[in-house]
Write a protein that holds these residues in place. Structure first.
Motif, PDB file in Angstrom:
ATOM      1  N   THR A  13       0.875  -1.175   0.000  1.00  0.00           N
ATOM      2  CA  THR A  13       0.000   0.000   0.000  1.00  0.00           C
ATOM      3  C   THR A  13       0.913   1.226   0.000  1.00  0.00           C
ATOM      4  O   THR A  13       2.098   1.130   0.352  1.00  0.00           O
ATOM      5  N   ILE A  14       0.353   2.354  -0.372  1.00  0.00           N
ATOM      6  CA  ILE A  14       1.158   3.579  -0.360  1.00  0.00           C
ATOM      7  C   ILE A  14       1.645   3.871   1.064  1.00  0.00           C
ATOM      8  O   ILE A  14       2.789   4.280   1.250  1.00  0.00           O
ATOM      9  N   THR A  15       0.815   3.613   2.048  1.00  0.00           N
ATOM     10  CA  THR A  15       1.219   3.828   3.446  1.00  0.00           C
ATOM     11  C   THR A  15       2.431   2.965   3.786  1.00  0.00           C
ATOM     12  O   THR A  15       3.400   3.448   4.392  1.00  0.00           O
ATOM     13  N   GLU A  16       2.385   1.683   3.402  1.00  0.00           N
ATOM     14  CA  GLU A  16       3.524   0.795   3.652  1.00  0.00           C
ATOM     15  C   GLU A  16       4.756   1.267   2.884  1.00  0.00           C
ATOM     16  O   GLU A  16       5.877   1.245   3.414  1.00  0.00           O
ATOM     17  N   ALA A  17       4.544   1.700   1.654  1.00  0.00           N
ATOM     18  CA  ALA A  17       5.653   2.168   0.830  1.00  0.00           C
ATOM     19  C   ALA A  17       6.313   3.409   1.439  1.00  0.00           C
ATOM     20  O   ALA A  17       7.541   3.510   1.473  1.00  0.00           O
ATOM     21  N   LEU A  18       5.499   4.340   1.923  1.00  0.00           N
ATOM     22  CA  LEU A  18       6.053   5.543   2.545  1.00  0.00           C
ATOM     23  C   LEU A  18       6.845   5.203   3.813  1.00  0.00           C
ATOM     24  O   LEU A  18       7.887   5.808   4.088  1.00  0.00           O
ATOM     25  N   ALA A  19       6.352   4.229   4.566  1.00  0.00           N
ATOM     26  CA  ALA A  19       7.084   3.790   5.760  1.00  0.00           C
ATOM     27  C   ALA A  19       8.412   3.151   5.355  1.00  0.00           C
ATOM     28  O   ALA A  19       9.449   3.390   5.997  1.00  0.00           O
ATOM     29  N   GLU A  20       8.387   2.374   4.268  1.00  0.00           N
ATOM     30  CA  GLU A  20       9.629   1.755   3.802  1.00  0.00           C
ATOM     31  C   GLU A  20      10.605   2.803   3.285  1.00  0.00           C
ATOM     32  O   GLU A  20      11.808   2.681   3.478  1.00  0.00           O
ATOM     33  N   VAL A  21      10.108   3.837   2.634  1.00  0.00           N
ATOM     34  CA  VAL A  21      10.977   4.922   2.162  1.00  0.00           C
ATOM     35  C   VAL A  21      11.759   5.491   3.335  1.00  0.00           C
ATOM     36  O   VAL A  21      12.976   5.675   3.263  1.00  0.00           O
ATOM     37  N   SER A  22      11.076   5.755   4.422  1.00  0.00           N
ATOM     38  CA  SER A  22      11.728   6.305   5.609  1.00  0.00           C
ATOM     39  C   SER A  22      12.793   5.344   6.141  1.00  0.00           C
ATOM     40  O   SER A  22      13.911   5.750   6.480  1.00  0.00           O
ATOM     41  N   LEU A  23      12.457   4.069   6.196  1.00  0.00           N
ATOM     42  CA  LEU A  23      13.401   3.060   6.680  1.00  0.00           C
ATOM     43  C   LEU A  23      14.611   2.953   5.758  1.00  0.00           C
ATOM     44  O   LEU A  23      15.760   2.922   6.226  1.00  0.00           O
ATOM     45  N   ILE A  80       4.887   4.896  -6.167  1.00  0.00           N
ATOM     46  CA  ILE A  80       3.997   5.864  -5.512  1.00  0.00           C
ATOM     47  C   ILE A  80       3.568   6.933  -6.515  1.00  0.00           C
ATOM     48  O   ILE A  80       2.387   7.293  -6.591  1.00  0.00           O
ATOM     49  N   ALA A  81       4.527   7.438  -7.293  1.00  0.00           N
ATOM     50  CA  ALA A  81       4.208   8.479  -8.274  1.00  0.00           C
ATOM     51  C   ALA A  81       3.194   7.983  -9.302  1.00  0.00           C
ATOM     52  O   ALA A  81       2.240   8.695  -9.639  1.00  0.00           O
ATOM     53  N   LYS A  82       3.378   6.752  -9.789  1.00  0.00           N
ATOM     54  CA  LYS A  82       2.426   6.185 -10.759  1.00  0.00           C
ATOM     55  C   LYS A  82       1.034   6.080 -10.149  1.00  0.00           C
ATOM     56  O   LYS A  82       0.038   6.451 -10.773  1.00  0.00           O
ATOM     57  N   ALA A  83       0.971   5.588  -8.923  1.00  0.00           N
ATOM     58  CA  ALA A  83      -0.328   5.460  -8.251  1.00  0.00           C
ATOM     59  C   ALA A  83      -0.956   6.833  -8.048  1.00  0.00           C
ATOM     60  O   ALA A  83      -2.168   6.999  -8.240  1.00  0.00           O
ATOM     61  N   ASN A  84      -0.152   7.817  -7.677  1.00  0.00           N
ATOM     62  CA  ASN A  84      -0.668   9.170  -7.458  1.00  0.00           C
ATOM     63  C   ASN A  84      -1.160   9.809  -8.756  1.00  0.00           C
ATOM     64  O   ASN A  84      -2.076  10.629  -8.730  1.00  0.00           O
ATOM     65  N   MET A  85      -0.574   9.430  -9.874  1.00  0.00           N
ATOM     66  CA  MET A  85      -1.003   9.980 -11.172  1.00  0.00           C
ATOM     67  C   MET A  85      -2.278   9.293 -11.669  1.00  0.00           C
ATOM     68  O   MET A  85      -3.009   9.868 -12.475  1.00  0.00           O
ATOM     69  N   GLU A  86      -2.545   8.082 -11.194  1.00  0.00           N
ATOM     70  CA  GLU A  86      -3.687   7.312 -11.691  1.00  0.00           C
ATOM     71  C   GLU A  86      -4.892   7.321 -10.756  1.00  0.00           C
ATOM     72  O   GLU A  86      -6.027   7.215 -11.201  1.00  0.00           O
ATOM     73  N   THR A  87      -4.658   7.443  -9.464  1.00  0.00           N
ATOM     74  CA  THR A  87      -5.733   7.342  -8.479  1.00  0.00           C
ATOM     75  C   THR A  87      -6.403   8.693  -8.300  1.00  0.00           C
ATOM     76  O   THR A  87      -5.740   9.700  -8.103  1.00  0.00           O
ATOM     77  N   LYS A  88      -7.744   8.686  -8.355  1.00  0.00           N
ATOM     78  CA  LYS A  88      -8.496   9.938  -8.260  1.00  0.00           C
ATOM     79  C   LYS A  88      -9.249  10.029  -6.942  1.00  0.00           C
ATOM     80  O   LYS A  88      -9.644   9.027  -6.365  1.00  0.00           O
ATOM     81  N   ILE A  89      -9.426  11.264  -6.519  1.00  0.00           N
ATOM     82  CA  ILE A  89     -10.195  11.577  -5.318  1.00  0.00           C
ATOM     83  C   ILE A  89     -11.191  12.672  -5.699  1.00  0.00           C
ATOM     84  O   ILE A  89     -10.832  13.625  -6.393  1.00  0.00           O
ATOM     85  N   THR A  90     -12.415  12.518  -5.214  1.00  0.00           N
ATOM     86  CA  THR A  90     -13.439  13.534  -5.443  1.00  0.00           C
ATOM     87  C   THR A  90     -13.797  14.185  -4.117  1.00  0.00           C
ATOM     88  O   THR A  90     -14.099  13.504  -3.141  1.00  0.00           O
TER      89      THR A  90
END
Length: 188
Positions: A13-23, A80-90
């Motif tokens: 998940t993006i949350t897991e990925a962001l945590a791994e980035v920090s690690l 993460i960047a790919k997901a952020n470019m594809e995932t939409k929020i309304t």
């Protein structure tokens, strides 16, 4: 066959990925510190890495580990960047990609809110000041008249606009947390 390939492709998940980035970033810093602290040694001293094949081999392995971690970091950030470019929020009537929302939040929202608040407060202040201390002028007949202040823009709309930006920012934070926890990225 596709199911097997999908199972082998790492997903986070993006949350897991962001945590791994920090690690990963912390590991890189620690390994760089180790390498930088052992760039030279005295030949007469015992090799602290002798059991690992010697200091040259151990430090070369650390450098390779840093390179691998940097590749992992880039891979995660790309996912993460790919997901952020594809995932939409309304939010309300506005639909944007996560990337666009993040850009809006970082580069647009606060300045837009300040601008709208400024339009409201400057206009209201001028109207209030004129009501408290009316200005006078002489008309074409040389008679004194009260000057009336006229708002150029529908200034109360701008107060609402600033409030809407604040409301959107609050909603955005919650929706980003939800999307980050539920959106998966695929790592190469």
């Amino acid at each position: 066959m596709e199911t097997q390939a999908q199972e082998q492709t790492p997903q986070l998940t993006i949350t897991e990925a962001l945590a791994e980035v920090s690690l990963v970033q912390k590991k890189i810093v620690k390994k760089r510190t180790t390498v930088n602290g052992t760039l030279t040694v005295y030949e007469h001293q015992d090799d602290p890495y002798q059991k690992d094949g010697g200091i040259e081999k151990a430090i070369a392995a650390e450098v390779q580990s840093i390179n691998d971690l940097e590749k992992r970091l880039l891979n995660i950030r790309t996912g993460i960047a790919k997901a952020n470019m594809e995932t939409k929020i309304t939010i309300g009537k506005t639909t944007r990609t996560i990337f666009d929302w993040l850009t809006w939040r970082r580069e647009v929202a606060e300045k837009h809110k300040e601008f709208s608040q400024g339009i409201y407060s400057q206009t209201k202040r001028a109207i209030d000041q004129n009501a408290q201390r009316p200005a006078v002028f002489k008309d074409t007949n040389d008679e004194q008249q009260l000057a009336k202040v006229k708002a150029v823009l529908p200034y109360t709309d701008y107060l609402k606009d600033a409030e809407d930006v604040e409301d959107t920012l609050e909603k955005l934070d919650g929706l980003l947390s939800l999307k980050n926890a539920t959106t998966t990225i695929t790592l190469n």
